[in-house]
Design a protein around this motif. Structure first.
Motif, PDB file in Angstrom:
ATOM      1  N   ARG A   1       6.738  -6.889 -12.104  1.00  0.00           N
ATOM      2  CA  ARG A   1       5.281  -7.087 -12.121  1.00  0.00           C
ATOM      3  C   ARG A   1       4.783  -7.627 -10.774  1.00  0.00           C
ATOM      4  O   ARG A   1       3.725  -7.224 -10.287  1.00  0.00           O
ATOM      5  N   ALA A   2       5.569  -8.532 -10.176  1.00  0.00           N
ATOM      6  CA  ALA A   2       5.169  -9.079  -8.869  1.00  0.00           C
ATOM      7  C   ALA A   2       5.171  -7.990  -7.802  1.00  0.00           C
ATOM      8  O   ALA A   2       4.248  -7.918  -6.974  1.00  0.00           O
ATOM      9  N   VAL A   3       6.188  -7.128  -7.821  1.00  0.00           N
ATOM     10  CA  VAL A   3       6.247  -6.031  -6.856  1.00  0.00           C
ATOM     11  C   VAL A   3       5.106  -5.045  -7.101  1.00  0.00           C
ATOM     12  O   VAL A   3       4.475  -4.552  -6.158  1.00  0.00           O
ATOM     13  N   SER A   4       4.825  -4.785  -8.378  1.00  0.00           N
ATOM     14  CA  SER A   4       3.731  -3.858  -8.712  1.00  0.00           C
ATOM     15  C   SER A   4       2.393  -4.403  -8.244  1.00  0.00           C
ATOM     16  O   SER A   4       1.570  -3.667  -7.671  1.00  0.00           O
ATOM     17  N   ARG A   5       2.149  -5.687  -8.465  1.00  0.00           N
ATOM     18  CA  ARG A   5       0.894  -6.297  -8.001  1.00  0.00           C
ATOM     19  C   ARG A   5       0.775  -6.208  -6.479  1.00  0.00           C
ATOM     20  O   ARG A   5      -0.277  -5.880  -5.937  1.00  0.00           O
ATOM     21  N   ALA A   6       1.893  -6.507  -5.805  1.00  0.00           N
ATOM     22  CA  ALA A   6       1.873  -6.455  -4.340  1.00  0.00           C
ATOM     23  C   ALA A   6       1.608  -5.035  -3.845  1.00  0.00           C
ATOM     24  O   ALA A   6       0.885  -4.828  -2.861  1.00  0.00           O
ATOM     25  N   THR A   7       2.183  -4.043  -4.536  1.00  0.00           N
ATOM     26  CA  THR A   7       1.979  -2.650  -4.144  1.00  0.00           C
ATOM     27  C   THR A   7       0.517  -2.242  -4.306  1.00  0.00           C
ATOM     28  O   THR A   7      -0.068  -1.564  -3.452  1.00  0.00           O
ATOM     29  N   GLN A   8      -0.087  -2.671  -5.425  1.00  0.00           N
ATOM     30  CA  GLN A   8      -1.487  -2.307  -5.684  1.00  0.00           C
ATOM     31  C   GLN A   8      -2.442  -2.990  -4.705  1.00  0.00           C
ATOM     32  O   GLN A   8      -3.387  -2.382  -4.199  1.00  0.00           O
ATOM     33  N   ARG A   9      -2.173  -4.270  -4.421  1.00  0.00           N
ATOM     34  CA  ARG A   9      -3.116  -5.039  -3.606  1.00  0.00           C
ATOM     35  C   ARG A   9      -2.923  -4.824  -2.107  1.00  0.00           C
ATOM     36  O   ARG A   9      -3.857  -5.007  -1.327  1.00  0.00           O
ATOM     37  N   HIS A  10      -1.713  -4.459  -1.701  1.00  0.00           N
ATOM     38  CA  HIS A  10      -1.411  -4.386  -0.271  1.00  0.00           C
ATOM     39  C   HIS A  10      -0.759  -3.047   0.081  1.00  0.00           C
ATOM     40  O   HIS A  10       0.081  -2.985   0.971  1.00  0.00           O
ATOM     41  N   ARG A  11      -1.161  -1.991  -0.620  1.00  0.00           N
ATOM     42  CA  ARG A  11      -0.510  -0.697  -0.405  1.00  0.00           C
ATOM     43  C   ARG A  11      -0.717  -0.168   1.012  1.00  0.00           C
ATOM     44  O   ARG A  11       0.105   0.585   1.530  1.00  0.00           O
ATOM     45  N   ALA A  12      -1.805  -0.574   1.665  1.00  0.00           N
ATOM     46  CA  ALA A  12      -2.051  -0.105   3.037  1.00  0.00           C
ATOM     47  C   ALA A  12      -0.964  -0.577   3.995  1.00  0.00           C
ATOM     48  O   ALA A  12      -0.687   0.078   5.004  1.00  0.00           O
TER      49      ALA A  12
END
Length: 481
Positions: A134-145
């Motif tokens: 979940r932490a990796v998924s959140r980071a991917t969504q918020r900082h995908r750029a």
């Protein structure tokens, strides 16, 4: 590791952890009756359901047992084998060359067809995998750029701040600006060694020591000076003092808490003395704190750097043993040396992926992380107790064994003239992997020893395999001259 955010969960784990420590230190003896649920609830000012949860945790760890109509009692403890003696390494520094043997061992240590006690790596089942995902998924969504951008600098600010807060748990007051994020603890140590030594220099370190350290020294052309080390209290500071007085030691590399492979932990007074020693001699100490959060003793989680007044201690760590091995992120905290270390880091491997750094920062700042550490220590301690009991029953009479205050590594010394390199190859024929003692030194002084990593999978196959290693050792003893 399973972390718990709510207050009741934190309370039951605190109660269980405190009682587990009393049992393991002998304050509560085996067979001794412990307080009833009602009495302990009244004593701690908590609900009876909280105490029931604590007792269930202790039962799962096989530290207590319930007897019908009688209450709870301390369970029988596994027999304790004598520990190995303090090491006696050569008194001169030597060049290093162990890479071939280490590569052979690691090539099978992670092979799915082998039961492995060779690697000191924790199994995924020990961690809160959903929480990490979940932490990796959140980071991917918020900082995908950031996945399409080159990362620069010493590391993401949120992670460096989280690491600085983490260092407070070890008594260290570190500014986030002095933290450098790396790819692993080993890269941190390599960078620190490169920053204070040149090829041919002498580095003092524990004996036996982690073979990965020896590989680093070999790759950098450094000479290893092994210092006598006690299996419980760690590096002999008297021997280290003699080395500093008589030999051209340019750096010290040490693991004061749960060293690998002995699992020894230096007493608090010795940590302070070590900090004073390196300050007096102006010799940098590279302190590996990788295992500190696995130690059951609060005092022995405190870092040597917390006593450092002269900027000689360089702190290196990661969270691969306690939170998420797959994130592969380490760190350095070395006030006064940050700029040089960062230049070296940038010139070799650059910065780490921002998304993974944000995910780790998220995990480090979530509530309940302390409870998670306690639960992880409890689960691992129960496994280690079970393994020690198996070793006591199935290994040759006269075997010596360490009893570390945490972690998942055991160091064994076999009786007679058994060469554990030969035992290693014999075990491989039965698809079992161990780590022979010769890996952990620059000489053959530990050829009768082995390291067992018990953090991986643990079930009936592993229990049978551990007993089988003991039987194979006995068979080799019977045929040796």
């Amino acid at each position: 590791m399973h972390t718990h955010a709510s207050l009741p969960d934190t309370l039951y784990l605190r109660i269980a952890d405190a009682m587990a420590r009393q049992i393991r230190t002998g304050t509560l003896s085996r067979g001794e009756r412990i307080p009833s649920v009602r009495n302990l609830a009244h004593q701690h000012g908590v609900s009876q359901s909280t105490v029931v949860q604590a007792y269930r945790t202790l039962e799962d760890a096989r530290l207590i047992e319930a007897r019908p109509r009688s209450g709870y009692f301390v369970a029988a403890r596994p027999p304790q084998l004598p520990e190995p003696d303090t090491s006696r390494p050569p008194k001169r520094s030597v060049s290093v060359g162990i890479s071939a043997m280490a590569s052979k061992m690691m090539s099978v240590a992670h092979h799915p067809d082998y039961v492995s006690f060779g690697a000191a790596c924790p199994d995924a089942a020990l961690f809160a995998q959903d929480r990490v995902r979940r932490a990796v998924s959140r980071a991917t969504q918020r900082h995908r750029a950031t996945l399409c951008q080159y990362p620069f600098g010493p590391g993401d600010e949120s992670l460096r701040k989280a690491i600085a807060r983490h260092a407070l748990r070890m008594g260290c007051h570190v500014n986030a600006d002095d933290v450098i994020v790396t790819s692993s603890c080993l890269e941190s140590i390599t960078l620190c060694l490169r920053s204070v030594t040149k090829p041919g220099d002498v580095v003092a370190l524990e004996s036996p020591t982690y073979y990965g350290f020896l590989e680093i020294l070999e790759s950098l052309g450094l000479r290893a000076l092994e210092i006598p080390t006690h299996p419980r209290t760690g590096l002999s500071l008297d021997a280290l003092q003699l080395a500093l007085d008589t030999q051209p030691v340019k750096a010290i590399l040490a693991v004061p808490t749960l060293s690998n492979p002995l699992g020894c932990s230096m007493p608090l007074a010795e940590r302070k003395r070590l900090a004073q020693m390196v300050a007096r001699h102006q010799v940098p100490l590279i302190e590996d704190v990788l295992y500190n959060d696995l130690c059951e003793d609060d005092d022995r989680r405190r870092a040597v750097q917390s006593f450092d007044t002269g900027g000689q201690v360089m702190l290196c760590g990661s969270f691969s043993k306690t939170i998420a091995p797959g994130l592969r992120l380490g760190w350095i905290a070395a006030p006064g040396r940050t700029e040089r270390l960062q230049r070296m880091k940038s010139a070799t491997s650059g910065s780490e992926t921002v998304m993974l750094q944000r995910a780790l920062a998220d995990l480090l700042t979530q509530p309940g992380i302390e409870a998670g550490y306690r639960q992880l220590r409890g689960v691992v301690a129960a496994r280690m107790d079970e393994a020690r009991a198996l070793i006591s029953r199935h290994f040759p009479k006269g075997t010596r064994m360490t009893s570390p205050s945490g972690g998942f590594i055991l160091w064994l010394e076999l009786p007679g003239e058994v060469d554990t390199v030969e035992l290693f190859h014999t075990c491989l024929e039965e698809h079992i992997c161990i780590a022979p003692g010769s890996l952990f030194s620059t000489n053959d002084r530990f050829k009768r020893c082995m390291r067992l990593g018990l953090g991986g999978k643990w079930g009936e196959a592993e229990r049978r395999a551990l007993a089988r290693v003991g039987k194979l050792a006995a068979e080799l003893m019977a045929t040796s001259p």
